[in-house]
Design an enzyme around this catalytic site. Structure first.
Site, short mmCIF file in Angstrom:
data_model
loop_
_atom_site.label_atom_id
_atom_site.label_comp_id
_atom_site.label_asym_id
_atom_site.label_seq_id
_atom_site.Cartn_x
_atom_site.Cartn_y
_atom_site.Cartn_z
N LYS A 1 -2.89 -14.48 -7.11
CA LYS A 1 -3.60 -14.12 -8.34
C LYS A 1 -2.55 -13.72 -9.36
O LYS A 1 -1.36 -13.57 -9.01
CB LYS A 1 -4.58 -12.98 -8.09
N CYS B 1 -5.86 -9.37 1.58
CA CYS B 1 -7.01 -8.55 1.99
C CYS B 1 -8.30 -9.33 2.23
O CYS B 1 -8.85 -9.29 3.33
CB CYS B 1 -7.27 -7.46 0.95
N LYS C 1 -14.61 0.36 3.72
CA LYS C 1 -13.52 -0.51 3.25
C LYS C 1 -13.84 -1.99 3.49
O LYS C 1 -13.74 -2.83 2.60
CB LYS C 1 -12.21 -0.11 3.94
N PHE D 1 -15.44 -9.52 -10.98
CA PHE D 1 -15.42 -10.34 -9.76
C PHE D 1 -16.48 -11.42 -9.76
O PHE D 1 -17.05 -11.77 -8.73
CB PHE D 1 -15.47 -9.45 -8.50
N GLY E 1 -8.04 -15.38 -2.42
CA GLY E 1 -6.93 -15.36 -1.46
C GLY E 1 -6.38 -13.95 -1.36
O GLY E 1 -7.07 -12.98 -1.64
N VAL F 1 0.84 -1.20 0.00
CA VAL F 1 0.00 0.00 0.00
C VAL F 1 0.88 1.25 0.00
O VAL F 1 0.74 2.14 -0.84
CB VAL F 1 -0.94 0.02 1.23
#
Ligand code: UDX
Length: 457
Positions: free
Chosen positions: A344, A284, A228, A273, A281, A33
């Site tokens: 991913k 997050c 969030k 999505f 996975g 981040v």
């Protein structure tokens, strides 16, 4: 377009201009981040200083070596480092006193027992920042933190430094790993959670290049913290729903990709999505769904959909291992070729990777198994978890050599170009388990592969 085949220019900025007013920004934490955010803000001409306790990491960054793989990051990192807008330090005292905005981007790992977010790094950062604050400063939390954390940070700072002129705000990040730079320049929205106008104003100034180009949502701090978690839990549920639909389609004779395409064309649902796969996975979704469920229990609010998603996702990874093993039931010392180790495509990150979980399940269920794996970026990260329990190969075909079954576990775009004829000639068996629906069903079956994909029989 399906998100798994996205090919984009990560540094493409469209019509975003530089900041008219240069701001001084300090970022605590240089992970997935902190670093992309720092690089992005420097690219807008701000003066950015990144702080991290890990000395070796800061040394590498100072020398111009990026410490994580993220498409487009290196290019912008080197440019801004060279042009003097980006600097690094282990000494927080160098960064805070001059900063207009301090961004906290440290980890909030799950407590191994309760699964609640562990906030020790957040509070440690707040305690260190507090005595160093001089002029009006905004302290913004970029890390994902439970509802009410902003209140606690504020209390802590005020207790340590009662004279501090500070506004503590929530500024959640929505950067996807692998697309962090692209997402930084193309946000769907910028959510600012503050309890006073001057907090909103300063953050809006920091993000001035986005004015009129994206949605700015100014809400209360607690709402922002909730947004969030609620967003990530919803996306996780959406994936889990697609996965359950895939199981249904396999039984009912439908094709899940057709079903989700049909659903996604409804703008109320949206196509993204909805790619069925081996389960979600990453650093997050698993962590945030668990933390959300924990908060639900804490507040006595029933979040049954979140709970069902967590349970279903864990079970799915076991079922996927069993699906692969079903192909080699009769084989002694079966050889499995694995394509993909990262959680991913587009990242080297293996945290909570379904691929790693599946491999661990395979090794547990069939101790006589031999696994040869290939991943374009994540080998080193995977090695830290799996050690020498598997063999790491340098390309897809080396992994396929002599294999009884080939399993696709990560949605790397590269895997789409796997030459199936060549693969067939290299393998011992003729079986493919494609858990990411990356290969051509028609081509694989025409060539005589026993091809098992997700949501289609
Ligand atoms: C996520 C959120 O998307 C981002 O907004 C947030 O700020 C951080 O968490 P990230 O963890 O980088 O980003 O990955 P994401 O692209 O969301 O994928 C998460 C997992 O879901 C991966 O394992 C991925 O393979 C899986 N996934 C995603 C699917 O199985 N199907 C899909 O359709 C999409």
């Amino acid at each position: 377009m399906l998100c798994k085949i996205e090919k984009i220019d990560p540094c493409e900025r469209g019509c975003l201009f530089k900041n008219e007013e240069i701001m001084k920004i300090a970022i605590i934490g240089t992970g997935y981040v902190g670093l992309p955010t720092g690089v992005g803000l420097a690219e807008f001409d701000n003066q950015v200083i990144c702080v991290d306790k890990e000395r070796s990491k800061i040394e590498q960054l100072k020398q111009g070596k990026v410490t994580l793989f993220e498409e487009g990051l290196e290019e912008l990192f080197l440019k801004n480092l060279k042009e003097g807008r980006l600097s690094f330090t282990t000494n927080i005292k160098e960064a805070i006193p001059k900063a207009d905005v301090v961004l906290i981007a440290v980890g909030t790992p799950p407590n191994p027992k309760t699964k609640e977010a562990d906030l020790k790094y957040i509070y440690a950062a707040a305690e260190e920042i507090a005595p160093l604050l001089s002029d009006f400063t905004v302290v913004a939390t970029k890390s994902t933190v439970p509802v009410g954390t902003g209140d606690k940070i504020e209390a802590l700072i005020k207790q340590k430094n009662p004279k501090a002129d500070v506004e503590v705000i929530s500024l959640p990040e929505f950067l996807r790993e692998g697309f962090a730079i692209y997402d930084f320049f193309h946000p769907d929205r910028i959510v600012i959670g503050a309890n006073a106008q001057r907090g909103f104003d300063r953050i809006k100034k920091m993000y001035a290049p986005f004015e009129g180009k994206t949605n700015f949502l100014c809400v209360s701090r607690r709402s922002s913290e909730t947004i969030k978690y609620a967003s990530n839990a919803f996306l996780a549920m959406k994936i889990h729903y697609a996965n359950e639909l895939a199981d249904f389609c396999e039984k009912a004779g439908a094709i899940v990709s057709e079903v989700t395409q049909g659903m996604g064309l409804d703008t109320r649902i949206g196509s993204r999505f909805l790619n069925a796969g081996p389960g979600y996975g990453g650093s997050c979704f698993p962590k945030d769904t668990n933390a959300m469920a924990y908060m639900g229990r804490q507040y006595g609010a029933d979040l049954s959909l979140v709970a069902a998603t967590i349970k279903g996702n864990a079970l799915r990874k076991k079922k996927m291992a069993e699906r692969i093993l079903a192909q080699v039931e009769e084989v002694k010392n079966p050889k499995v070729a694995v394509l993909g180790l990262a959680f991913k495509g587009g990242t080297d990150d293996c945290r909570e990777s379904p691929a790693i979980d599946i491999i661990q399940n395979l090794l547990e269920l069939r101790p006589d198994i031999q696994i040869k794996a290939y991943d374009p970026k994540a080998t080193e990260q995977a090695r830290k978890i799996l050690g020498d329990k598997i063999i790491y190969e340098t390309d897809m075909y080396k992994a396929a050599e002599g294999a009884d079954v080939l399993a696709v576990l990560t949605e790397w775009v590269d895997f789409k170009s796997l030459d199936l004829e060549k693969t067939l000639s290299l393998m011992e068996g003729k079986k493919i388990v494609d858990l990411r629906n990356m290969l051509s069903f028609e081509k694989a079956t025409q060539l005589g592969f026993k091809y098992s994909s997700i949501g289609r029989v």
